[in-house]
Design an enzyme around this catalytic site. Structure first.
Site, PDB file in Angstrom:
ATOM      1  N   ASP A  97     -45.856  -9.006  16.167  1.00 15.54           N
ATOM      2  CA  ASP A  97     -46.065  -8.930  14.720  1.00 15.54           C
ATOM      3  C   ASP A  97     -45.899  -7.467  14.300  1.00 15.54           C
ATOM      4  O   ASP A  97     -46.586  -6.591  14.813  1.00 15.54           O
ATOM      5  CB  ASP A  97     -47.468  -9.418  14.360  1.00 15.54           C
ATOM      6  CG  ASP A  97     -47.513 -10.103  13.007  1.00 15.54           C
ATOM      7  OD1 ASP A  97     -46.866  -9.590  12.077  1.00 15.54           O
ATOM      8  OD2 ASP A  97     -48.187 -11.144  12.881  1.00 15.54           O
ATOM      9  N   ASP A 198     -44.455  -8.584   8.940  1.00 17.92           N
ATOM     10  CA  ASP A 198     -45.490  -8.884   7.956  1.00 17.92           C
ATOM     11  C   ASP A 198     -45.117  -8.319   6.584  1.00 17.92           C
ATOM     12  O   ASP A 198     -44.711  -7.156   6.472  1.00 17.92           O
ATOM     13  CB  ASP A 198     -46.811  -8.270   8.443  1.00 17.92           C
ATOM     14  CG  ASP A 198     -47.977  -8.604   7.556  1.00 17.92           C
ATOM     15  OD1 ASP A 198     -48.315  -9.794   7.453  1.00 17.92           O
ATOM     16  OD2 ASP A 198     -48.562  -7.674   6.975  1.00 17.92           O
ATOM     17  N   GLU A 240     -41.640 -12.049   6.656  1.00 14.70           N
ATOM     18  CA  GLU A 240     -42.563 -12.771   5.778  1.00 14.70           C
ATOM     19  C   GLU A 240     -42.250 -12.357   4.350  1.00 14.70           C
ATOM     20  O   GLU A 240     -42.466 -11.206   3.963  1.00 14.70           O
ATOM     21  CB  GLU A 240     -44.013 -12.431   6.117  1.00 14.70           C
ATOM     22  CG  GLU A 240     -45.012 -13.196   5.248  1.00 14.70           C
ATOM     23  CD  GLU A 240     -46.438 -12.680   5.378  1.00 14.70           C
ATOM     24  OE1 GLU A 240     -47.362 -13.466   5.151  1.00 14.70           O
ATOM     25  OE2 GLU A 240     -46.619 -11.481   5.674  1.00 14.70           O
ATOM     26  N   HIS A 314     -51.455 -18.636  10.365  1.00 16.05           N
ATOM     27  CA  HIS A 314     -52.804 -18.048  10.389  1.00 16.05           C
ATOM     28  C   HIS A 314     -53.370 -17.791   8.994  1.00 16.05           C
ATOM     29  O   HIS A 314     -54.559 -17.499   8.867  1.00 16.05           O
ATOM     30  CB  HIS A 314     -52.778 -16.738  11.175  1.00 16.05           C
ATOM     31  CG  HIS A 314     -51.917 -15.693  10.543  1.00 16.05           C
ATOM     32  ND1 HIS A 314     -50.539 -15.793  10.491  1.00 16.05           N
ATOM     33  CD2 HIS A 314     -52.225 -14.540   9.909  1.00 16.05           C
ATOM     34  CE1 HIS A 314     -50.050 -14.742   9.862  1.00 16.05           C
ATOM     35  NE2 HIS A 314     -51.053 -13.965   9.495  1.00 16.05           N
ATOM     36  N   ASP A 315     -52.541 -17.875   7.956  1.00 13.52           N
ATOM     37  CA  ASP A 315     -52.985 -17.628   6.581  1.00 13.52           C
ATOM     38  C   ASP A 315     -53.110 -18.916   5.766  1.00 13.52           C
ATOM     39  O   ASP A 315     -53.499 -18.869   4.601  1.00 13.52           O
ATOM     40  CB  ASP A 315     -51.986 -16.718   5.852  1.00 13.52           C
ATOM     41  CG  ASP A 315     -52.117 -15.259   6.251  1.00 13.52           C
ATOM     42  OD1 ASP A 315     -53.216 -14.862   6.665  1.00 13.52           O
ATOM     43  OD2 ASP A 315     -51.117 -14.529   6.163  1.00 13.52           O
TER      44      ASP A 315
END
Length: 542
Positions: A97, A198, A240, A314-315
């Site tokens: 990440d 990210d 993302e 995860h969000d």
């Protein structure tokens, strides 16, 4: 055949919640290593790890204080190198990440920048003078409140799009960009398989003009990154990009543009939200809209660019709770979601626990919540007069802690995740929903995922074939994939009701995968059971 990641399936790991081996209640790198055989059995090609870098954990690792060291809770740099090596031995790549829109305020760069306004590190971040004695602009933080934090020592504000402990990097500074590329190459040299980037669409921000995403220099920066790190490599890169449209996604992922492999777009996971309202305010999911959105992205990126395919991360809420039925039809709807997603064109992502049908929680007390976003929302809306019950219901539906509860390995204490009290409570259904039970049941959700992953690897019609929507009933999603004379027909019922569908062109067919049974079905007069999904190899295109 194209790039390796076009026939790959990537498994996302939230390290803090995956597997604890040292008894501190927090998942670790040794835990991931201990489960590599399980991941190999599932068949995945790569593991995307949420951040494992050194961090004070204001935002669960997305606030990085040292990009070249590992968070002590997770282990050591040596263990990270061991994970990369042992995963590779099983044919599994590690995707890191990459969080470079911001750092932690405890990163040495920011400490230097704050302590000495004349240091070179001051320009690593975005500092502005007050405007009429107040914040430089009215921009708000994603986590609530102003995006500007006042620094008493210098009399200036610094910019942060997330927590005040996550100051934004100044990408207009070429030295910052050079630092980022050198750090990326540090990890590439260790043998990783790529990067998940990210909030990468925020690095081109222009705060003075209230531009946060898709800034004017964004693609210039990404091309420079490609040139300095990614060119002539086989690395996978996924950005993302919450604000992406298909046209913007093509800019990122068209190979001719030399930027990224693909992006995460979030249009489909926001369909239960009201336009221009916070995510907490929801409405029933429209299956018609879901089909429209998925079809749009499949068609628009068919020949230029590449899709990432996912239901959750995860969000986001758990897939079966958000798009299926986490009650009586949990198993059927979880399998249905797998079949629909994994037979589309693109690279599928599985979020840990999705392959066993893990569910959202029903939170009953704000003390159960760890997530900074949920806690901030609770305080903000409590002050506006919302009741405790209303707020906990919102968090139970959309809060990020749903995805972060510990992985459910078996029916023993703490779901086999840890010998100690876990950092976040285990979901109460772990005694029936767990990996051990899934592996023992040949009809479990796990084996549906295993079959789909194997099928994608061995059938080019899935990895590169064309997509076309089949018009049918509102609650039924049907599509065809076609390539060099081969076709696959997928039919799925997104409802609890029996749906009668007529596809007379095909008549009697036997599905190669199904979530009830594989008996021959008459497509000319098909009755789909609740959340039933079927996929057929067919000889003719609709």
């Amino acid at each position: 055949m194209g790039k390796w990641w076009q026939s790959a399936v990537i498994y996302q790991i939230y390290p803090r919640s995956f597997k604890d081996t040292n008894g501190d209640g927090i998942g670790d790198l040794a835990g991931i290593i201990s489960k590599l055989d399980y991941l190999e059995k599932l068949g995945v090609t790569a593991l995307w790890l949420c951040p494992v870098y050194r961090s004070p954990n204001d935002d669960n690792g997305y606030d990085i204080s040292d990009y070249r060291q590992i968070m002590a809770e997770f282990g050591t740099l040596g263990q990270m190198e061991d994970l990369i090596k042992k995963a590779k031995q099983r044919g599994i790549k590690i995707v890191m990440d990459l969080v470079v829109n911001h750092t932690s305020d405890e990163h040495q760069w920011f400490i230097e920048a704050k302590n000495d306004p004349k240091s070179k590190y001051r320009d690593y971040y975005i500092w502005r003078d007050p405007k009429a004695g107040k914040e430089p602009t009215e921009l708000k933080s994603v986590f609530g409140g102003s995006a500007w934090e006042y620094d008493e020592q210098s009399g200036q504000y610094y910019f942060h799009q997330f927590s005040r402990k996550q100051p934004d990097l100044n990408w207009e500074n070429p030295v910052v960009r050079k630092e980022v590329y050198e750090m990326m190459n540090f990890w590439v040299a260790k043998g990783i398989g790529g990067f998940r980037m990210d909030v990468i669409d925020l690095i081109g921000k222009v705060p003075e003009k209230n531009i946060t995403s898709n800034g004017p220099k964004l693609h210039e920066y990404l091309k420079e990154m490609h040139q300095n790190v990614l060119a002539d490599t086989k690395l996978v890169t996924v950005g993302e990009t919450w604000g992406a449209t298909p046209d913007i996604a093509k800019l990122y992922s068209d190979p001719e543009q030399k930027e990224l492999s693909m992006v995460f777009q979030f249009e489909h996971v926001q369909l239960d939200q009201f336009p221009n309202r916070p995510k907490w305010f929801t409405r029933p999911l429209s299956v018609v809209k879901l089909k429209e959105v998925i079809t749009k992205w499949q068609v628009e990126l068919a020949d230029v660019g590449w899709n990432s395919l996912f239901w959750n991360n995860h969000d986001l809420p758990r897939a079966v709770s958000a798009f299926g039925d986490d009650g009586i039809y949990r198993v059927q709807s979880a399998k249905m979601l797998a079949i629909v997603l994994h037979l589309l064109k693109g690279t599928p992502y599985i979020y840990q626990g999705e392959e066993i049908g893990m569910t959202n929680l029903k939170f009953t007390d704000i003390a159960q919540i760890d997530d900074i976003e949920s806690k901030n929302m609770y305080q903000e809306y409590k002050a506006k007069g919302y009741s405790n019950e209303e707020l906990l219901q919102m968090i139970s539906h959309k809060g990020r802690d749903n995805a972060r509860t510990p992985m459910q390995w078996d029916a023993t204490k703490n779901a086999g995740f840890s010998s100690a009290k876990p950092w976040l409570a285990v979901a109460p259904n772990y005694q029936t929903i767990n990996v051990k039970a899934a592996l023992a049941d040949k009809e479990s959700i796990f084996y549906t995922y295993q079959k789909l992953i194997a099928y994608r690897k061995s059938h080019e019609v899935i990895s590169v074939g064309d997509y076309s929507l089949v018009e049918t009933k509102a609650e039924v999603f049907a599509y065809v994939r076609s390539y060099e004379g081969q076709s696959v027909l997928v039919i799925a019922n997104f409802s609890k009701n029996v749906q009668k569908v007529a596809l007379p062109k095909y008549q009697i067919q036997t599905p190669f995968i199904a979530n009830y049974d594989n008996s021959p079905r008459d497509l000319a007069q098909l009755e789909l059971r609740p959340y039933e999904a079927l996929a057929f190899e067919i000889t003719d295109h609709l």
